[in-house]
Design an enzyme around this catalytic site. Structure first.
Site, mmCIF file in Angstrom:
data_model
loop_
_atom_site.group_PDB
_atom_site.id
_atom_site.type_symbol
_atom_site.label_atom_id
_atom_site.label_comp_id
_atom_site.label_asym_id
_atom_site.label_seq_id
_atom_site.Cartn_x
_atom_site.Cartn_y
_atom_site.Cartn_z
ATOM 1 N N ARG A 1 -7.289 2.799 19.374
ATOM 2 C CA ARG A 1 -7.729 3.175 18.041
ATOM 3 C C ARG A 1 -8.827 4.237 18.095
ATOM 4 O O ARG A 1 -8.834 5.189 17.309
ATOM 5 C CB ARG A 1 -8.257 1.928 17.335
ATOM 6 C CG ARG A 1 -8.772 2.229 15.956
ATOM 7 C CD ARG A 1 -9.476 1.025 15.350
ATOM 8 N NE ARG A 1 -10.241 1.446 14.188
ATOM 9 C CZ ARG A 1 -11.365 0.886 13.775
ATOM 10 N NH1 ARG A 1 -11.857 -0.154 14.412
ATOM 11 N NH2 ARG A 1 -11.993 1.348 12.736
ATOM 12 N N ASP B 1 -11.412 -5.876 13.191
ATOM 13 C CA ASP B 1 -10.299 -6.693 12.701
ATOM 14 C C ASP B 1 -10.160 -8.007 13.469
ATOM 15 O O ASP B 1 -9.533 -8.953 12.998
ATOM 16 C CB ASP B 1 -8.984 -5.909 12.763
ATOM 17 C CG ASP B 1 -8.835 -4.991 11.551
ATOM 18 O OD1 ASP B 1 -9.637 -5.129 10.613
ATOM 19 O OD2 ASP B 1 -7.920 -4.143 11.558
ATOM 20 N N GLU C 1 8.552 -5.030 10.880
ATOM 21 C CA GLU C 1 8.580 -4.506 12.253
ATOM 22 C C GLU C 1 9.900 -4.818 12.946
ATOM 23 O O GLU C 1 10.441 -3.998 13.687
ATOM 24 C CB GLU C 1 7.427 -5.086 13.073
ATOM 25 C CG GLU C 1 6.044 -4.656 12.597
ATOM 26 C CD GLU C 1 5.548 -5.478 11.409
ATOM 27 O OE1 GLU C 1 6.209 -6.466 11.026
ATOM 28 O OE2 GLU C 1 4.483 -5.120 10.858
ATOM 29 N N HIS D 1 -3.735 1.159 18.438
ATOM 30 C CA HIS D 1 -4.559 -0.054 18.334
ATOM 31 C C HIS D 1 -4.282 -1.061 19.441
ATOM 32 O O HIS D 1 -4.183 -2.260 19.200
ATOM 33 C CB HIS D 1 -4.394 -0.708 16.953
ATOM 34 C CG HIS D 1 -4.927 0.151 15.831
ATOM 35 N ND1 HIS D 1 -4.403 1.394 15.522
ATOM 36 C CD2 HIS D 1 -5.935 -0.051 14.950
ATOM 37 C CE1 HIS D 1 -5.061 1.910 14.512
ATOM 38 N NE2 HIS D 1 -6.012 1.062 14.150
#
Lengths: 315, 281
Positions: free
Chosen positions: A166, A116, A57, A108
């Site tokens: 999401r 998660d 990232e 998300h």
């Protein structure tokens, strides 16, 4: 309510393809989440303008800066937690400071990531990004708005942070609505109190207003897609008209929508307000809708929170 | 090997000396800055801006220009001096370095004509260089991208993310140069993080590796030529240098990483030593 649900991520992917067909300078990046963020849709169509850099990232944001400095309009995507948390310094130093044409579109966002768990549920991103000079921050309320926002940030110069969720969202706006950057939107009028909400919480706030109507309260609901710059006028008007304001966000109550609204109120027209959302705690695993219920951020929870707030205000 | 004009070598040595003198003057006047890493990088900067790179000071944003990213942004004094001497902005402005009304920010900023990327937070410049190199290939432009890294800087993980990706993407239009002066802010690099075997690390990451004496302009020129001939992978030049090169009391110590000459006497001595160096050229 009879709403039509649509995935904001898919709307993002489709809009990227449309933009890619119109403009040669559009370049898309991802960090090994392209099938989730839906940038893979663009990658399939335009392999030469799609850079999936793997689990990097930080490197992705730096490369995005270099591409933008060379004339490209870059969309860089990952989950909100990685795009803003893992790569914060790269976003600060290499994108925001030089004011480069990089649009960070993170999916998300919030606790509605679900199963998660806390490691992936980003509830600080709006604060992190809003605190950066030159950075503008938008959290679209539905998939129709996602299409408009992506088109908007593609044509504007300089960096944006766009936060997507999401889950599928109900389309509360129509396809031919217009996106007004920096403007809140009145979703439902009301005189007794105002809910200012963001993203996924807008539809739940509208449902909560229905519940509260049965309790005898007439609640105004405002959507605040643009967190920065925030719409001062619509907030002050709501304060004057209704005298009490509650914010609802799938984000920590610190440094997000609640904090921005509080700043506007304190500086301009102080009225009682209450911040609702993730109350300075990390989330946990669970189905996204069960989590909203768990944290009192579904329609019933919001209505309950508002009733308690109204009771407090009237004392 | 083609011969390099001895007069050109002398000229580049004089320019490197000028960059060192400017760095000392700028940093002493500002009473702030990073002399150690500016002095170690002076020869590299001289060769890049006065021999190697295709730039047009009248058109700093020329799309076909070669790009340079000073990833070790704290060497800004020597970098700005190179840009000014090359004609990007007036040399007299150098003496406003780090002032509140100056565009010459402490670390490279896009406010400065000729600066291709802002830097300062270490470890990010190579990523930006990759972006520029990718854009060059996409747009079928033949410019080259040079990124100067500090050796302390490559302790940052972001550098190795970039190293992997640059090799994966076969970016032969990208050259990294590591200013291997063996000292970082607090101490010698090997007492902080063991960087050696440095050449093997980069080779393992898929780069062409060339090791040189980073104060020998002939070696710098030859290494850059070699990099140009290298196809299908990026090149890293490990430039072995001396921190604080040219000012005896600044050499091989961490003390002057981020400190100006401490008094008038130290300042005069630095300039005198650099003047003596110049006479030997």
């Amino acid at each position: 309510m009879n709403w039509e649900y649509e995935s904001p991520r898919k709307a993002y992917g489709e809009t990227l393809i449309a933009l890619g067909k119109e403009r040669e300078d559009i370049v898309v990046m991802d960090a090994d989440l392209s099938t989730s963020t839906k940038t893979a849709m663009f990658g399939k169509e335009f392999p030469d303008r799609f850079f999936n850099v793997g689990l990097q990232e930080q490197n992705m944001m730096g490369i995005a800066a270099g591409l933008a400095r060379s004339g490209k309009t870059v969309f860089a995507s990952s989950f909100a937690v990685f795009a803003t948390g893992r790569a914060y310094d790269q976003v600060r130093q290499s994108i925001a400071y030089p004011k480069l044409n990089v649009n960070i579109v993170a999916t998300h966002g919030g606790v509605t990531v679900g199963e998660d768990g806390a490691s992936h549920q980003m509830i600080e991103d709006l604060g992190l990004m809003s605190g950066l000079p030159n950075m503008r921050v938008i959290a679209p309320l539905d998939s129709n708005e996602v299409r408009r926002v992506i088109r908007f940030v593609a044509k504007e110069h300089g960096p944006f942070y766009v936060r997507l969720t999401r889950t599928a969202l109900p389309n509360l706006t129509s396809e031919d609505d217009e996106f007004e950057f920096g403007k809140g939107r009145l979703m439902r009028d009301g005189a007794d109190a105002t809910i200012i909400a963001l993203g996924i919480e807008v539809s739940y706030s509208l449902l909560a207003a229905e519940i509260l109507k049965k309790e005898g309260y007439d609640i105004r609901v405002i959507n605040m897609s643009t967190i920065k710059p925030i719409d001062k006028d619509i907030i002050v008007k709501a304060a004057k008209d209704t005298g009490a304001i509650m914010t609802v966000e799938d984000h920590n109550i610190y440094n997000g929508l609640g904090s921005r609204v509080a700043e506007v109120l304190v500086e301009n027209y102080p009225v009682r307000m209450h911040r609702h959302g993730m109350k300075d705690r990390f989330g946990r695993s669970g189905k996204w809708n069960v989590l909203l219920e768990h944290y009192g951020m579904d329609d019933k929870g919001i209505a309950k929170e508002m009733l308690a707030f109204l009771k407090e205000v009237k004392k | 090997m083609s011969s390099i004009d001895p007069e050109k070598v002398k000229e580049l040595k004089r320019i490197a000396n000028d960059l060192r003198v400017w760095s000392i003057k700028m940093i002493y006047r500002a009473q702030s800055g990073h002399p150690g890493g500016a002095l170690s990088a002076a020869d590299i900067l001289a060769v890049l801006y006065f021999h190697e790179m295709r730039v047009d000071p009248k058109n700093p944003e020329w799309p076909d220009r070669d790009r340079f990213v000073l990833s070790k942004g704290h060497a800004s004094a020597a970098y700005y001096a190179a840009l000014a001497m090359r004609g990007f902005f007036p040399e007299e402005d150098l003496l406003t370095f780090r002032d509140v009304n100056s565009y010459l920010q402490g670390h490279p900023s896009l406010m400065v004509p000729g600066v291709d990327m802002c830097t300062g937070s270490l470890g990010q410049g190579l990523s930006a260089g990759i972006g520029m190199a990718l854009a060059g290939k996409m747009d079928k432009r033949d410019y080259r991208v040079y990124v100067l890294l500090g050796d302390g800087e490559i302790e940052e993980g972001n550098v190795w993310e970039a190293a992997m990706t640059a090799a994966t993407r076969k970016l032969d239009n990208l050259v990294a140069i590591v200013d291997r002066n063996k000292i970082q802010l607090d101490d010698f690099t090997d007492r902080m993080v063991e960087l050696d075997p440095l050449e093997e690390k980069w080779r393992g990451f898929g780069w062409r590796v060339i090791s040189i004496n980073g104060h020998d302009v002939t070696q710098i020129i030859r290494a850059l030529d070699e990099a140009k001939k290298t196809k299908g992978r990026p090149t890293v030049i490990i430039a072995h240098t001396v921190k604080g090169k040219g000012v005896s009391y600044m050499e091989n110590t961490a003390k002057y990483h981020g400190k100006p000459p401490q008094n008038e006497e130290e300042y005069e001595r630095a300039l005198k030593e650099l003047e003596e160096e110049r006479r030997k050229i």
